[in-house]
Design a protein around this motif. Sequence first.
Motif, PDB file in Angstrom:
ATOM      1  N   UNK A   1       0.846  -1.191   0.004  1.00 51.91           N
ATOM      2  CA  UNK A   1       0.032   0.163   0.111  1.00 51.91           C
ATOM      3  C   UNK A   1       0.876   1.292  -0.165  1.00 51.91           C
ATOM      4  N   UNK A   2       0.388   2.361  -0.652  1.00 50.83           N
ATOM      5  CA  UNK A   2       1.195   3.636  -0.936  1.00 50.83           C
ATOM      6  C   UNK A   2       1.090   4.401   0.362  1.00 50.83           C
ATOM      7  N   UNK A   3       1.984   5.284   0.609  1.00 56.30           N
ATOM      8  CA  UNK A   3       1.781   6.223   1.852  1.00 56.30           C
ATOM      9  C   UNK A   3       0.820   7.219   1.474  1.00 56.30           C
ATOM     10  N   UNK A   4       0.073   7.409   2.540  1.00 52.97           N
ATOM     11  CA  UNK A   4      -0.814   8.538   2.557  1.00 52.97           C
ATOM     12  C   UNK A   4      -0.435   9.924   3.333  1.00 52.97           C
ATOM     13  N   UNK A   5      -0.362  10.827   2.532  1.00 54.16           N
ATOM     14  CA  UNK A   5       0.056  12.096   3.322  1.00 54.16           C
ATOM     15  C   UNK A   5      -0.688  12.660   4.114  1.00 54.16           C
ATOM     16  N   UNK A   6      -1.947  12.960   3.541  1.00 53.92           N
ATOM     17  CA  UNK A   6      -3.302  13.425   4.357  1.00 53.92           C
ATOM     18  C   UNK A   6      -4.472  12.585   4.137  1.00 53.92           C
ATOM     19  N   UNK A   7      -5.267  12.825   5.090  1.00 61.28           N
ATOM     20  CA  UNK A   7      -6.734  11.851   5.126  1.00 61.28           C
ATOM     21  C   UNK A   7      -7.291  12.276   3.917  1.00 61.28           C
ATOM     22  N   UNK A   8      -7.349  13.397   3.122  1.00 64.14           N
ATOM     23  CA  UNK A   8      -8.183  13.707   2.109  1.00 64.14           C
ATOM     24  C   UNK A   8      -7.581  12.682   1.151  1.00 64.14           C
ATOM     25  N   UNK A   9      -6.306  12.358   0.784  1.00 66.96           N
ATOM     26  CA  UNK A   9      -5.660  11.585   0.015  1.00 66.96           C
ATOM     27  C   UNK A   9      -6.252  10.167   0.002  1.00 66.96           C
ATOM     28  N   UNK A  10      -6.640   9.747   1.266  1.00 65.77           N
ATOM     29  CA  UNK A  10      -6.974   8.370   1.476  1.00 65.77           C
ATOM     30  C   UNK A  10      -8.468   8.246   1.029  1.00 65.77           C
ATOM     31  N   UNK A  11      -9.134   9.303   1.364  1.00 68.48           N
ATOM     32  CA  UNK A  11     -10.494   9.508   1.017  1.00 68.48           C
ATOM     33  C   UNK A  11     -10.781   9.577  -0.571  1.00 68.48           C
ATOM     34  N   UNK A  12      -9.739  10.004  -1.296  1.00 68.99           N
ATOM     35  CA  UNK A  12     -10.091   9.904  -2.870  1.00 68.99           C
ATOM     36  C   UNK A  12      -9.661   8.398  -3.171  1.00 68.99           C
ATOM     37  N   UNK A  13      -9.010   7.453  -2.604  1.00 74.28           N
ATOM     38  CA  UNK A  13      -8.406   6.347  -2.974  1.00 74.28           C
ATOM     39  C   UNK A  13      -9.298   5.386  -2.532  1.00 74.28           C
ATOM     40  N   UNK A  14      -9.908   5.282  -1.552  1.00 76.29           N
ATOM     41  CA  UNK A  14     -10.486   4.300  -0.550  1.00 76.29           C
ATOM     42  C   UNK A  14     -12.109   4.554  -0.620  1.00 76.29           C
ATOM     43  N   UNK A  15     -13.007   3.650  -0.691  1.00 74.45           N
ATOM     44  CA  UNK A  15     -14.298   3.602  -0.325  1.00 74.45           C
ATOM     45  C   UNK A  15     -14.885   2.706   0.357  1.00 74.45           C
ATOM     46  N   UNK A  16     -15.711   2.663   1.317  1.00 76.62           N
ATOM     47  CA  UNK A  16     -15.973   1.591   2.109  1.00 76.62           C
ATOM     48  C   UNK A  16     -17.407   0.978   1.597  1.00 76.62           C
ATOM     49  N   UNK A  17     -17.590  -0.257   1.279  1.00 82.25           N
ATOM     50  CA  UNK A  17     -18.580  -1.042   0.746  1.00 82.25           C
ATOM     51  C   UNK A  17     -19.746  -1.154   1.695  1.00 82.25           C
ATOM     52  N   UNK A  18     -20.873  -1.752   1.354  1.00 82.07           N
ATOM     53  CA  UNK A  18     -21.926  -1.983   2.236  1.00 82.07           C
ATOM     54  C   UNK A  18     -21.504  -3.032   3.159  1.00 82.07           C
ATOM     55  N   UNK A  19     -20.779  -4.022   2.953  1.00 84.43           N
ATOM     56  CA  UNK A  19     -20.347  -4.819   4.058  1.00 84.43           C
ATOM     57  C   UNK A  19     -19.090  -4.562   4.921  1.00 84.43           C
ATOM     58  N   UNK A  20     -18.847  -3.191   4.826  1.00 83.15           N
ATOM     59  CA  UNK A  20     -17.582  -2.953   5.674  1.00 83.15           C
ATOM     60  C   UNK A  20     -16.393  -2.994   4.922  1.00 83.15           C
ATOM     61  N   UNK A  21     -16.155  -3.707   3.934  1.00 77.50           N
ATOM     62  CA  UNK A  21     -14.843  -3.865   3.071  1.00 77.50           C
ATOM     63  C   UNK A  21     -14.376  -2.506   2.690  1.00 77.50           C
ATOM     64  N   UNK A  22     -13.053  -2.372   2.248  1.00 80.12           N
ATOM     65  CA  UNK A  22     -12.542  -1.172   1.862  1.00 80.12           C
ATOM     66  C   UNK A  22     -12.292  -1.565   0.229  1.00 80.12           C
ATOM     67  N   UNK A  23     -12.800  -0.593  -0.823  1.00 79.44           N
ATOM     68  CA  UNK A  23     -12.461  -0.968  -2.118  1.00 79.44           C
ATOM     69  C   UNK A  23     -11.539   0.283  -2.666  1.00 79.44           C
ATOM     70  N   UNK A  24     -10.601  -0.274  -3.574  1.00 82.98           N
ATOM     71  CA  UNK A  24      -9.675   0.518  -3.995  1.00 82.98           C
ATOM     72  C   UNK A  24      -9.504   0.506  -5.723  1.00 82.98           C
ATOM     73  N   UNK A  25      -9.095   1.395  -6.283  1.00 82.12           N
ATOM     74  CA  UNK A  25      -8.434   1.372  -7.907  1.00 82.12           C
ATOM     75  C   UNK A  25      -7.288   0.511  -7.838  1.00 82.12           C
ATOM     76  N   UNK A  26      -7.326  -0.413  -9.042  1.00 87.59           N
ATOM     77  CA  UNK A  26      -5.941  -1.005  -9.151  1.00 87.59           C
ATOM     78  C   UNK A  26      -5.072  -0.101 -10.041  1.00 87.59           C
TER      79      UNK A  26
END
Length: 65
Positions: A1-26
């Motif tokens: 996993x790449x380093x996240x400098x800010x919380x905003x950067x993480x919010x752009x890269x990850x989304x939480x699914x309905x089951x609570x898993x984290x989804x990311x783009x490849x």
Amino acid sequence: MQKMKTRRAAAKRFTVTGSGELRRNKAYKSHILEKKSPKRKRNLRKATLVVAADKKRAIKCLPYA
């Protein structure tokens, strides 16, 4: 996993699914345009779930966690 400098950067890269898993783009568009087969590029456009080993770290980075 790449380093996240800010919380905003993480919010752009990850989304939480309905089951609570984290989804990311490849991969992103500039990365996909490199010399790869059409089948591989199609696969890179899809989203995937975050690996269990990185999930705890990714959740900590999210602003709404």
